[in-house]
Design a protein around this motif. Structure first.
Motif, short mmCIF file in Angstrom:
data_model
loop_
_atom_site.label_atom_id
_atom_site.label_comp_id
_atom_site.label_asym_id
_atom_site.label_seq_id
_atom_site.Cartn_x
_atom_site.Cartn_y
_atom_site.Cartn_z
N SER A 1 0.80 -1.23 0.00
CA SER A 1 0.00 0.00 0.00
C SER A 1 0.84 1.28 0.00
O SER A 1 0.50 2.23 0.71
CB SER A 1 -0.92 0.00 1.23
N SER B 1 3.78 0.29 -8.69
CA SER B 1 2.51 -0.43 -8.61
C SER B 1 2.49 -1.74 -9.39
O SER B 1 1.50 -2.48 -9.32
CB SER B 1 1.36 0.47 -9.09
N ASN C 1 -5.76 0.11 -2.98
CA ASN C 1 -5.73 1.06 -4.10
C ASN C 1 -6.83 2.11 -3.98
O ASN C 1 -7.81 1.92 -3.26
CB ASN C 1 -5.92 0.32 -5.43
N ALA D 1 -7.98 2.66 -9.78
CA ALA D 1 -7.65 1.28 -10.12
C ALA D 1 -8.76 0.62 -10.93
O ALA D 1 -8.52 -0.32 -11.70
CB ALA D 1 -7.39 0.47 -8.86
N PHE E 1 -2.21 1.37 -11.48
CA PHE E 1 -3.18 0.68 -10.61
C PHE E 1 -3.99 -0.35 -11.40
O PHE E 1 -4.33 -1.41 -10.87
CB PHE E 1 -4.12 1.69 -9.96
N SER F 1 -4.20 -4.21 -10.51
CA SER F 1 -5.49 -4.88 -10.32
C SER F 1 -5.58 -6.16 -11.13
O SER F 1 -6.05 -7.20 -10.64
CB SER F 1 -6.63 -3.94 -10.72
N GLN G 1 -8.14 -7.24 -2.98
CA GLN G 1 -7.91 -5.82 -3.26
C GLN G 1 -8.99 -5.00 -2.56
O GLN G 1 -10.17 -5.29 -2.66
CB GLN G 1 -7.98 -5.55 -4.76
#
Length: 226
Positions: A90, A116, A143, A147, A161, A165, A184
């Motif tokens: 994070s 990321s 996120n 994202a 992002f 993902s 997530q």
């Protein structure tokens, strides 16, 4: 620590807001805490606060964009605190990741992609073998809304992002049958802002719930998140 399994959560991108709140929640539940961020001075302050609460915590300075530093930090954490059962990724994007789309060049994407995409892939690949050997583990990707909904005002972050993902979703699908949960959490608004469910302590409860009660890959904070 041979023969003894100590549950450790590693928080990459640990800070005084969400990172500290998550550390407190997991620490109060018996986890050892490995805090990872770029500045040792800041980490020392966070770990001192946690130690005062009788939570076992140590800080490891590493830049999430530097694979060697990240691997070294995770190796040291596992050696000193115990195998990493939970990994939270994070780190907060920096301002230069957030240029408008028409002002964004290919070079501008390097930093966001390093943080990321390369960062989580490096960290996850490092802790995953031990998780798979044990048949348990949790990987948490935190996120913002870009994202899942691209925002042309924060182009680098939106692109990176989205890639994070996709990677997380594929990992979730590949690892669920092995007892490893990849989740997530999408936090649409500012942490600690006006929305009650965006307070660090409330978000930490949500994150702990994702570890305790594995289900779908993606969870949104707030009923009307997007």
């Amino acid at each position: 620590m041979e023969g003894i399994f100590v549950s450790t959560v590693a928080i990459i991108g640990a800070g005084p807001g969400l990172g500290l709140a998550v550390a407190q929640k997991f620490g109060q539940s018996g986890f050892s805490i490995a805090l990872i961020s770029r500045t040792q001075h800041h980490l020392d302050s966070l770990t001192a606060s946690l130690n005062e609460q009788n939570i076992t915590a140590r800080g490891y300075a590493a830049d999430a964009r530097n694979p060697e530093q990240l691997r070294d930090a995770l190796t040291q954490a596992a050696s000193e605190l115990g195998e990493i059962q939970v990994l939270q990724y994070s780190p907060v994007p920096t301002g230069d990741f957030m240029k408008p789309v028409l002002e964004t060049s290919a070079a501008d994407l390097l930093g966001p992609i390093e943080q990321s995409v390369y960062g989580p892939v490096t960290a996850i690949n490092h802790v995953l073998p031990a998780m798979r050997e044990r048949g348990e583990g949790t990987i948490l990707l935190i996120n913002g809304s870009s994202a899942v909904r691209p925002n042309g005002n924060v182009t680098g972050t939106s692109i990176a992002f989205a890639a994070e993902s996709a990677y997380g979703q594929m990992l979730h699908d590949a690892l669920t049958s092995e007892g490893i949960h990849v989740a997530q959490l999408i936090i649409p608004h500012a942490i600690g802002g006006s929305e009650p469910d965006h307070k660090p302590a409330d978000l930490a409860e949500t994150i702990f719930g994702l570890h305790q009660n594995p289900s779908e890959f993606r969870t949104f904070v707030g009923k009307n998140a997007l």
